[in-house]
Structures are given as structure tokens and as C-alpha cells.
Design an enzyme around this catalytic site. Structure first.
Site, PDB file in Angstrom:
ATOM      1  N   MET A 152       0.837  -1.201   0.000  1.00 39.63           N
ATOM      2  CA  MET A 152       0.000   0.000   0.000  1.00 39.63           C
ATOM      3  C   MET A 152       0.877   1.259   0.000  1.00 39.63           C
ATOM      4  SD  MET A 152      -3.427  -0.881   2.085  1.00 39.63           S
ATOM      5  CE  MET A 152      -2.792  -0.648   3.738  1.00 39.63           C
ATOM      6  N   HIS A 198       9.038  -3.544   3.452  1.00 38.47           N
ATOM      7  CA  HIS A 198       8.587  -3.763   2.075  1.00 38.47           C
ATOM      8  C   HIS A 198       9.778  -4.098   1.160  1.00 38.47           C
ATOM      9  CE1 HIS A 198       5.548  -0.657   3.526  1.00 38.47           C
ATOM     10  NE2 HIS A 198       4.747  -1.631   3.139  1.00 38.47           N
ATOM     11  N   ASP A 201       2.228  -9.287   8.898  1.00 38.32           N
ATOM     12  CA  ASP A 201       0.775  -9.468   8.799  1.00 38.32           C
ATOM     13  C   ASP A 201       0.540 -10.978   8.728  1.00 38.32           C
ATOM     14  OD1 ASP A 201      -0.435  -6.546   8.071  1.00 38.32           O
ATOM     15  OD2 ASP A 201       1.588  -6.800   7.308  1.00 38.32           O
ATOM     16  N   VAL A 203      10.717  -7.241   9.642  1.00 41.85           N
ATOM     17  CA  VAL A 203      11.848  -6.317   9.797  1.00 41.85           C
ATOM     18  C   VAL A 203      11.506  -5.345  10.929  1.00 41.85           C
ATOM     19  CG1 VAL A 203      13.254  -4.553   8.674  1.00 41.85           C
ATOM     20  CG2 VAL A 203      12.483  -6.557   7.376  1.00 41.85           C
ATOM     21  N   SER A 255       6.403  -0.225  10.155  1.00 40.21           N
ATOM     22  CA  SER A 255       5.046  -0.142   9.621  1.00 40.21           C
ATOM     23  C   SER A 255       4.829   1.262   9.093  1.00 40.21           C
ATOM     24  CB  SER A 255       4.024  -0.417  10.738  1.00 40.21           C
ATOM     25  OG  SER A 255       2.737   0.011  10.334  1.00 40.21           O
TER      26      SER A 255
END
Ligand code: AMP
Length: 284
Positions: free
Chosen positions: A30, A37, A150, A176, A185
């Protein structure tokens, strides 16, 4: 790096990659990218010839009153980071493209979506599986990489791919963390200086449960209580859930099988999630 904002451009590229016999790995995100990521992009590159990363803040996975409108965005910086981390294609669709007018089709995994975030965020996983299913159809990856941060989402996507007979290997990437243990996050950006410090209670709770487990504790209730203790002691933290479940099925745990300690905790405004698997690592 190609930047595609249009579904047809992406499909043309995918067809040419297939003709050239190149395999593709997908990393859905997102945006507002951080090292978590980017680690997934690097893992993806070890599994396929080309990496596609999508950036799409998916409206159907947000409930009423959640942070869809305020979700942090920084497209320019995201594209630079993706290019620097071996991504071949960035796909940035609009909500109108992903959800054509009058759409009325959803993908839903039952069972696994019942506890944890599925219970606190009704409809959330239906939005996630629907958009990931669409991305899988558009990108046709051989491999898709999801973060174990998640954790329930990873299990749900893997289940969807298996149940719907998709020929896609769903790989999990390790969580991480910042040096003080806080899982990276995009939502950490909402925290004040004081809130950022308070947010370390999630990891402290998980680490305490891991120590108890290493010390021989196997009672799920006792492990849960150990994990809760530092969180309850922090005035800026408000528990949504802290649960100890079977790491594979998210059903009631048993002492002989790996367990997951999973938590969602509001710290100031954001709701932060974290987890730790006890007894075994589950990567794919
Ligand atoms: P998001 O942009 O929050 O939807 O996350 C996109 C992907 O990155 C998901 O598969 C997440 O599980 C993963 N991810 C987010 N944070 C982390 C992290 N700290 N470590 C590993 N993976 C992460």
C-alpha cells in the site's frame, strides 16, 4: 524500472515477459515504503526473473472510521526505493480501475479469517483477498511475497491460492524491526515522539512470551499473560487483542505444536499489529 498506471500497459508487459520465458514475482503493497517492504522485493528477486511491486491503498479492506483517507502516501520516494531494490515494474492502479463501476464480486476465505484481525475488522480480509486475487490475475506471478508481520494475512492469502487452485507459490518474508524491536510499519508515521517510545511495548510483550516459552512455559493462557504485562503497564497503549493460537490453523493451540502470539494494540492514534511464532519458523 517500468511504472505502469494502466492495466493494459501491465498486461502488454506481462505478455512480452511470458513470450521471453521470464518468470515473475509479485510484492503487493500500500506504499509509504520502508525496509520491511524493500526486504520483500529483494526476497522476490531471488525467486523469479522479474519483480513487480504494486502500490495500491485498497479501499475495500478499510472499514468505516478507519484511516483510508489519511493513510500516508509518498509516491515519488516509493518509486526511487523500488528502483533501488531490484524491482522491474511498479504497478500503481487507481481504485476505479481495480473496482470497475458496478462490481459485485468478492473473494472470501472462511475459517482462518474468523479470529484476530478478522474479528476486530469485519470485512477487512474480504477486501484483502479480493484485491490480491485481482492482482494475481493481472500480474500472473509464479511467486508472491508477503510479510510475516501481517501473519494472519499471509496464512489467508496462502489458503486462498491453494483453495482456488492458483499456481502461485506464496512466500513469507521475516518481520523487519527497528533496533528497539518495533516492527516497521507505514502507520508508525502517525506516532508522536512519546508514542514511538510507547510502541515498543508490543515487541517487549512478544520477547517476554518467547523467554517464557524458552523457559518451558507451554500454557497458552500463561504465555498470553506474560505478553500482555508490559502493554497493560503503558498508559498510551490500548489492547485490541492479544492471543496465543495454533501457528498453522489459528485454532486453539496445543503444547506440542508451534504457536503464534499475535497482537493488535492502539498506541495513540494508530492500531499496530505484531506477532511472534513460538516453536518453529513458518516461511512458506
Ligand atoms: P502494507 O503496505 O502495509 O500493505 O504491506 C505490504 C507488505 O509488506 C505486506 O506483505 C506486509 O506484511 C509487508 N510488511 C509490512 N511491514 C513489514 C515488516 N516490518 N517486515 C516485513 N514485512 C512487512
Amino acid at each position: 524500472m517500468h511504472v505502469f498506471r494502466d492495466i493494459e500497459e501491465l498486461r502488454d508487459w506481462r505478455r512480452s515477459a511470458a513470450l521471453a520465458g521470464r518468470t515473475v514475482a509479485l510484492v503487493p503493497t500500500m506504499g509509504y515504503l520502508h525496509e520491511g517492504h524493500l526486504s520483500l522485493c529483494r526476497i522476490a528477486a531471488t525467486h523469479a526473473d522479474c519483480v513487480v511491486a504494486s502500490i495500491f491503498v485498497n479501499p475495500t479492506q478499510f472499514g468505516p472510521g478507519e484511516d483510508l483517507d489519511s493513510y500516508p502516501r509518498d509516491e515519488g520516494s516509493d518509486l526511487v526505493k523500488l528502483a533501488e531494490n531490484g524491482v522491474h515494474c511498479a504497478f500503481l492502479p487507481t481504485a476505479d480501475m481495480m473496482y470497475p463501476t458496478g462490481y459485485e464480486t468478492f473473494v472470501e476465505v472462511q475459517g482462518l479469517t474468523a479470529p484476530l484481525c478478522g474479528a476486530s475488522r469485519p470485512g477487512h480480509f474480504r477486501g484483502v483477498t479480493t484485491v490480491v486475487c485481482k492482482l494475481f490475475h493481472l500480474v500472473e506471478p509464479q511467486v508472491a511475497v508477503f510479510g510475516l508481520k501481517d501473519y494472519q494475512q499471509f496464512l489467508v492469502i496462502r489458503k486462498m491460492a491453494g483453495d482456488l487452485l492458483m499456481d502461485i507459490r506464496v512466500v513469507g518474508g521475516p518481520i523487519v524491526r527497528a533496533p528497539d524491536g518495533l516492527a516497521l510499519s507505514s502507520r508508525n508515521a502517525y506516532l508522536s515522539h512519546r508514542g514511538r517510545k510507547a510502541a515498543t511495548v508490543l515487541y517487549r510483550g512478544l520477547a517476554a512470551a518467547r523467554e517464557a516459552y524458552r523457559g518451558g512455559e507451554r500454557d497458552p493462557g500463561a504465555l498470553r499473560a506474560v505478553a500482555l504485562e508490559p502493554i497493560l503497564a503503558e498508559p498510551l497503549a490500548r489492547v485490541d487483542y492479544v492471543e496465543v493460537l495454533d501457528a498453522e490453523t489459528l485454532a486453539e493451540p496445543s503444547a506440542e505444536r508451534p504457536m503464534v502470539v499475535a497482537m493488535a494494540v492502539f498506541v495513540e492514534k494508530p492500531r499496530l499489529i505484531d506477532n511472534m511464532v513460538l516453536g518453529a519458523a513458518l516461511a512458506e
